[in-house]
Design a protein around this motif. Structure first.
Motif, short mmCIF file in Angstrom:
data_model
loop_
_atom_site.label_atom_id
_atom_site.label_comp_id
_atom_site.label_asym_id
_atom_site.label_seq_id
_atom_site.Cartn_x
_atom_site.Cartn_y
_atom_site.Cartn_z
N HIS A 16 0.83 -1.20 0.00
CA HIS A 16 0.00 0.00 0.00
C HIS A 16 0.87 1.26 0.00
O HIS A 16 0.66 2.17 -0.81
CB HIS A 16 -0.91 -0.02 1.25
N MET A 17 1.86 1.29 0.88
CA MET A 17 2.73 2.47 0.97
C MET A 17 3.60 2.64 -0.27
O MET A 17 3.93 3.76 -0.65
CB MET A 17 3.58 2.42 2.24
N ALA A 18 3.95 1.55 -0.93
CA ALA A 18 4.70 1.66 -2.20
C ALA A 18 3.83 2.34 -3.25
O ALA A 18 4.33 3.14 -4.06
CB ALA A 18 5.14 0.27 -2.67
N ARG A 19 2.54 2.04 -3.24
CA ARG A 19 1.61 2.71 -4.17
C ARG A 19 1.51 4.19 -3.84
O ARG A 19 1.43 5.03 -4.74
CB ARG A 19 0.24 2.05 -4.11
N VAL A 20 1.51 4.52 -2.56
CA VAL A 20 1.47 5.93 -2.16
C VAL A 20 2.71 6.65 -2.67
O VAL A 20 2.63 7.75 -3.21
CB VAL A 20 1.35 6.08 -0.62
N LYS A 21 3.87 6.03 -2.52
CA LYS A 21 5.13 6.64 -2.95
C LYS A 21 5.20 6.81 -4.47
O LYS A 21 5.98 7.62 -4.97
CB LYS A 21 6.32 5.83 -2.45
N ALA A 22 4.38 6.06 -5.20
CA ALA A 22 4.35 6.18 -6.66
C ALA A 22 3.48 7.36 -7.11
O ALA A 22 3.51 7.74 -8.28
CB ALA A 22 3.83 4.88 -7.28
N LEU A 23 2.71 7.94 -6.19
CA LEU A 23 1.88 9.09 -6.52
C LEU A 23 2.75 10.33 -6.72
O LEU A 23 3.84 10.42 -6.18
CB LEU A 23 0.88 9.37 -5.39
N PRO A 24 2.23 11.33 -7.46
CA PRO A 24 2.96 12.60 -7.57
C PRO A 24 3.12 13.24 -6.18
O PRO A 24 2.33 12.96 -5.26
CB PRO A 24 2.04 13.46 -8.45
N PRO A 25 4.10 14.10 -6.02
CA PRO A 25 4.39 14.69 -4.70
C PRO A 25 3.19 15.37 -4.03
O PRO A 25 3.01 15.23 -2.81
CB PRO A 25 5.50 15.71 -5.00
N ASP A 26 2.37 16.11 -4.79
CA ASP A 26 1.24 16.79 -4.15
C ASP A 26 0.25 15.79 -3.56
O ASP A 26 -0.28 15.98 -2.47
CB ASP A 26 0.55 17.77 -5.09
N TYR A 27 0.04 14.68 -4.24
CA TYR A 27 -0.84 13.63 -3.73
C TYR A 27 -0.24 12.95 -2.50
O TYR A 27 -0.95 12.62 -1.55
CB TYR A 27 -1.12 12.58 -4.80
N GLN A 28 1.07 12.73 -2.52
CA GLN A 28 1.72 12.10 -1.37
C GLN A 28 1.57 12.95 -0.12
O GLN A 28 1.27 12.43 0.96
CB GLN A 28 3.21 11.88 -1.66
#
Length: 108
Positions: A16-28
């Motif tokens: 799950h957190m790997a998917r979060v880290k794949a988001l653009p910076p503003d989304y993260q």
């Protein structure tokens, strides 16, 4: 909960957190702030439920459609969070219920 459940839960969380880290910076940034808010407010079903996974999917769809995080969520992130959990029972609710029950039974 056995050791296998714990290990599987950790694997799922890392994925799950790997998917979060794949988001653009503003989304993260927004995701992490929402996550902190939810952990602090404490919807009871947060751990067992799918709220964070569903939110992540919503964010991934926003990225795929070319929208920025603010465009997807609006300017008031706190209001977005409150709307997410408006029908969820929180630990604060449980505490308030226990206080009311104590007052009712003790007369104070």
């Amino acid at each position: 909960m056995g050791i296998r459940d714990i290990i599987e839960g950790k694997k799922q969380w890392r994925t799950h957190m790997a998917r979060v880290k794949a988001l653009p910076p503003d989304y993260q940034i927004v995701y992490k702030e929402i996550q902190k808010y939810l952990f602090k407010v404490g919807p009871v079903d947060l751990v067992e439920g799918n709220l964070l996974s569903e939110m992540l999917e919503f964010f991934e769809e926003g990225v795929a459609s070319g929208k920025g995080a603010r465009e997807l969520l609006g300017e008031d992130i706190a209001a977005f969070c409150d709307e997410l959990i408006k029908d969820s029972r929180t630990y604060a609710d449980i505490y308030q219920e226990s206080v009311r029950e104590k007052r009712r039974t003790t007369g104070k």
